[in-house]
Design a protein around this motif. Structure first.
Motif, PDB file in Angstrom:
ATOM      1  N   SER A  54      54.507  -1.155 -12.895  1.00 51.93           N
ATOM      2  CA  SER A  54      53.199  -0.847 -13.401  1.00 51.93           C
ATOM      3  C   SER A  54      52.218  -1.421 -12.316  1.00 51.93           C
ATOM      4  CB  SER A  54      52.770  -1.293 -14.782  1.00 51.93           C
ATOM      5  OG  SER A  54      52.911  -2.836 -14.765  1.00 51.93           O
ATOM      6  N   LEU A  55      51.126  -0.704 -12.095  1.00 50.65           N
ATOM      7  CA  LEU A  55      50.106  -0.934 -11.132  1.00 50.65           C
ATOM      8  C   LEU A  55      48.722  -0.907 -11.792  1.00 50.65           C
ATOM      9  CD1 LEU A  55      49.533  -2.118  -7.984  1.00 50.65           C
ATOM     10  CD2 LEU A  55      49.677   0.428  -7.445  1.00 50.65           C
ATOM     11  N   SER A  56      47.875  -1.853 -11.712  1.00 48.57           N
ATOM     12  CA  SER A  56      46.528  -1.590 -12.231  1.00 48.57           C
ATOM     13  C   SER A  56      45.638  -2.247 -10.953  1.00 48.57           C
ATOM     14  CB  SER A  56      46.387  -2.495 -13.328  1.00 48.57           C
ATOM     15  OG  SER A  56      45.015  -2.094 -13.900  1.00 48.57           O
ATOM     16  N   THR A  57      44.642  -1.559 -10.762  1.00 47.35           N
ATOM     17  CA  THR A  57      43.828  -2.071  -9.670  1.00 47.35           C
ATOM     18  C   THR A  57      42.288  -1.590 -10.043  1.00 47.35           C
ATOM     19  OG1 THR A  57      42.925  -2.060  -7.499  1.00 47.35           O
ATOM     20  CG2 THR A  57      43.865   0.217  -8.238  1.00 47.35           C
ATOM     21  N   SER A  58      41.119  -2.442  -9.691  1.00 46.60           N
ATOM     22  CA  SER A  58      39.894  -1.997  -9.965  1.00 46.60           C
ATOM     23  C   SER A  58      38.968  -2.648  -9.035  1.00 46.60           C
ATOM     24  CB  SER A  58      39.343  -2.595 -11.620  1.00 46.60           C
ATOM     25  OG  SER A  58      39.541  -3.897 -11.617  1.00 46.60           O
ATOM     26  N   VAL A  59      37.860  -1.908  -8.887  1.00 45.02           N
ATOM     27  CA  VAL A  59      36.759  -2.603  -7.972  1.00 45.02           C
ATOM     28  C   VAL A  59      35.475  -2.350  -8.876  1.00 45.02           C
ATOM     29  CG1 VAL A  59      35.485  -2.193  -5.820  1.00 45.02           C
ATOM     30  CG2 VAL A  59      38.091  -1.622  -5.846  1.00 45.02           C
ATOM     31  N   SER A  60      34.583  -3.550  -8.744  1.00 46.66           N
ATOM     32  CA  SER A  60      33.281  -3.159  -9.484  1.00 46.66           C
ATOM     33  C   SER A  60      31.987  -4.023  -8.483  1.00 46.66           C
ATOM     34  CB  SER A  60      33.416  -4.112 -10.804  1.00 46.66           C
ATOM     35  OG  SER A  60      33.681  -5.163 -10.566  1.00 46.66           O
ATOM     36  N   TYR A  61      30.893  -3.320  -8.905  1.00 50.53           N
ATOM     37  CA  TYR A  61      29.832  -3.884  -8.103  1.00 50.53           C
ATOM     38  C   TYR A  61      28.743  -4.137  -8.825  1.00 50.53           C
ATOM     39  CZ  TYR A  61      25.594  -3.742  -4.958  1.00 50.53           C
ATOM     40  OH  TYR A  61      24.536  -3.838  -4.338  1.00 50.53           O
ATOM     41  N   ASN A  62      28.042  -5.195  -8.835  1.00 51.05           N
ATOM     42  CA  ASN A  62      26.973  -5.569  -9.740  1.00 51.05           C
ATOM     43  C   ASN A  62      25.705  -5.886  -8.898  1.00 51.05           C
ATOM     44  OD1 ASN A  62      25.392  -8.229 -10.940  1.00 51.05           O
ATOM     45  ND2 ASN A  62      25.687  -6.811 -12.403  1.00 51.05           N
ATOM     46  N   TYR A  63      24.590  -5.609  -9.321  1.00 51.44           N
ATOM     47  CA  TYR A  63      23.182  -5.829  -8.438  1.00 51.44           C
ATOM     48  C   TYR A  63      22.057  -6.070  -9.589  1.00 51.44           C
ATOM     49  CZ  TYR A  63      18.813  -5.166  -6.266  1.00 51.44           C
ATOM     50  OH  TYR A  63      17.623  -5.296  -5.525  1.00 51.44           O
ATOM     51  N   ASN A  64      21.350  -7.158  -9.535  1.00 52.61           N
ATOM     52  CA  ASN A  64      20.158  -7.733 -10.241  1.00 52.61           C
ATOM     53  C   ASN A  64      19.273  -7.421  -9.296  1.00 52.61           C
ATOM     54  OD1 ASN A  64      21.798  -8.075 -12.339  1.00 52.61           O
ATOM     55  ND2 ASN A  64      22.282 -10.286 -12.046  1.00 52.61           N
ATOM     56  N   ASP A  65      17.958  -6.787  -9.739  1.00 50.88           N
ATOM     57  CA  ASP A  65      16.913  -6.545  -8.764  1.00 50.88           C
ATOM     58  C   ASP A  65      15.995  -7.876  -8.891  1.00 50.88           C
ATOM     59  OD1 ASP A  65      16.035  -6.497 -11.368  1.00 50.88           O
ATOM     60  OD2 ASP A  65      14.899  -4.532 -11.387  1.00 50.88           O
ATOM     61  N   ARG A  66      16.157  -8.642  -9.751  1.00 47.14           N
ATOM     62  CA  ARG A  66      15.433 -10.029  -9.670  1.00 47.14           C
ATOM     63  C   ARG A  66      16.208 -10.875 -10.719  1.00 47.14           C
ATOM     64  NH1 ARG A  66      11.314  -7.898 -11.677  1.00 47.14           N
ATOM     65  NH2 ARG A  66      10.236  -7.496  -9.656  1.00 47.14           N
ATOM     66  N   GLU A  67      16.232 -12.401 -10.380  1.00 51.16           N
ATOM     67  CA  GLU A  67      16.818 -13.216 -11.144  1.00 51.16           C
ATOM     68  C   GLU A  67      15.870 -14.213 -11.501  1.00 51.16           C
ATOM     69  OE1 GLU A  67      20.567 -14.534  -9.746  1.00 51.16           O
ATOM     70  OE2 GLU A  67      21.481 -12.863 -10.804  1.00 51.16           O
ATOM     71  N   THR A  68      16.014 -15.115 -12.564  1.00 47.01           N
ATOM     72  CA  THR A  68      15.374 -16.072 -12.897  1.00 47.01           C
ATOM     73  C   THR A  68      15.982 -17.480 -12.602  1.00 47.01           C
ATOM     74  OG1 THR A  68      13.912 -15.338 -14.766  1.00 47.01           O
ATOM     75  CG2 THR A  68      13.972 -17.513 -14.602  1.00 47.01           C
ATOM     76  N   THR A  69      15.726 -18.218 -11.765  1.00 48.22           N
ATOM     77  CA  THR A  69      16.057 -19.514 -11.444  1.00 48.22           C
ATOM     78  C   THR A  69      15.485 -20.893 -11.667  1.00 48.22           C
ATOM     79  OG1 THR A  69      17.210 -20.594  -9.553  1.00 48.22           O
ATOM     80  CG2 THR A  69      15.282 -19.518  -9.223  1.00 48.22           C
ATOM     81  N   THR A  70      16.001 -21.851 -11.486  1.00 48.49           N
ATOM     82  CA  THR A  70      15.272 -23.071 -11.895  1.00 48.49           C
ATOM     83  C   THR A  70      14.865 -23.773 -10.639  1.00 48.49           C
ATOM     84  OG1 THR A  70      16.514 -23.638 -13.946  1.00 48.49           O
ATOM     85  CG2 THR A  70      15.607 -25.469 -13.103  1.00 48.49           C
TER      86      THR A  70
END
Length: 241
Positions: A54-70
Motif C-alpha cells: 500500500s502506498l500513500s502520498t500527499s503534498v500540501s501548501y499553506n500561505y498566510n498573507d499576514r501574521e501577528t508576531t511578538t
C-alpha cells in the motif's frame, strides 16, 4: 443673530499596557490587521494486492498573507523589556509525505513513513534605543523525518527493528549566528513474547543528539524498558509490572 462655532473632536486610541512585571512590560496593539490563510492539498493512495503493498502520498501548501508576531524592545540602561504584537510579512510552507507498507511473506512487514516540511516565516529583531525602526528577520526551516520499521509477527512472538531520523535545519537572514542544524535520531529493537496468560515486553533504544551548541547535549543515550503482563479473569483484567 447668534453664531455657532463648530469644534472637531479627535479620539486617540492608546494601547493597553500591562505593568504587572516592571522588567517585562506588555503592550497591546489596536492597529493589528486581519490574517487570511490559504491552503491546498493533493493526496494519492494506491494498493497493490498481489505484492501486499500500500502506498500513500500527499503534498500540501499553506500561505498566510499576514501574521501577528511578538516584537520586543530592550533598554540596557534600565534592563526593561517591552513586548508588543506587530503585523509581520506572511509565511508560507510546503509539506510532503510518503507512506509505504509492504508485506514480505507470511510473517514479515516493512513500513516507511517519510515526511518533509519546509517553510519561511518572518519576525523582528529586538529593538534597541539606538535604532529608529525594527529590523525584519526571515527564518527558513527544513525538517525531514523518516520512520523505518521491519517487523515480525509469528504466533507467540512479535518483534521489530526501527530507525527514526529527525533533522531540523534553521537559517536566519539578519542573525546568522542563530543558524542551527539539529539531529535527533532513535534506533532500536522491540519485542513481545506471549506465554500462556503472560505477555513479556522489552524495548531497547539508542537515542542520539547532534548539532547543539552545548556540548553536553550532543550525546548518545541507551534506554531500556520492559514489562510483564498477567492476563486474569479470562482476559477481562490485566496486571502489569
Amino acid at each position: 443673530m447668534a453664531g455657532f462655532r463648530s469644534a472637531r473632536i479627535s479620539v486617540v486610541v492608546s494601547p493597553l499596557c500591562n505593568l504587572t512585571d516592571p522588567l517585562f512590560i506588555t503592550e497591546g496593539n489596536p492597529d493589528l490587521k486581519d490574517t487570511h490563510a490559504h491552503d491546498v492539498k493533493l493526496t494519492y493512495n494506491m494498493v497493490l494486492a498481489r505484492s501486499q503493498t500500500s502506498l500513500s502520498t500527499s503534498v500540501s501548501y499553506n500561505y498566510n498573507d499576514r501574521e501577528t508576531t511578538t516584537a520586543l524592545s530592550y533598554d540596557p540602561t534600565t534592563a526593561v523589556y517591552v513586548s508588543r504584537p506587530e503585523d509581520a510579512r506572511g509565511s508560507r510552507s510546503w509539506n510532503f509525505r510518503l507512506n509505504f507498507d509492504q508485506g514480505l511473506g507470511d510473517y514479515f512487514r516493512l513500513q516507511s513513513d517519510f515526511r518533509m516540511n519546509t517553510s519561511q516565516r518572518y519576525g523582528f529583531l529586538t529593538l534597541l534605543p539606538t535604532q529608529s525602526e525594527r529590523i525584519e528577520n526571515r527564518q527558513s526551516s527544513l525538517n525531514p523525518r523518516e520512520n523505518l520499521t521491519l517487523s515480525l509477527d509469528y504466533n507467540w512472538l512479535k518483534a521489530s527493528v526501527f530507525t527514526e531520523i529527525n533533522a531540523d535545519r534553521l537559517r536566519y537572514t539578519t542573525s546568522p549566528e542563530q543558524n542551527t542544524t539539529h539531529w535527533n535520531n532513535n534506533y532500536g529493537l522491540r519485542a513481545e513474547v506471549t506465554y500462556g496468560n503472560f505477555v513479556f515486553n522489552s524495548n531497547l533504544t539508542e537515542r542520539t543528539s547532534r548539532g547543539y551548541t552545548i556540548g553536553s547535549m550532543n550525546r548518545n543515550i541507551l534506554v531500556w524498558d520492559g514489562s510483564v503482563t498477567w492476563k486474569i479473569l479470562k482476559n477481562k483484567a490485566r496486571l502489569t509490572l
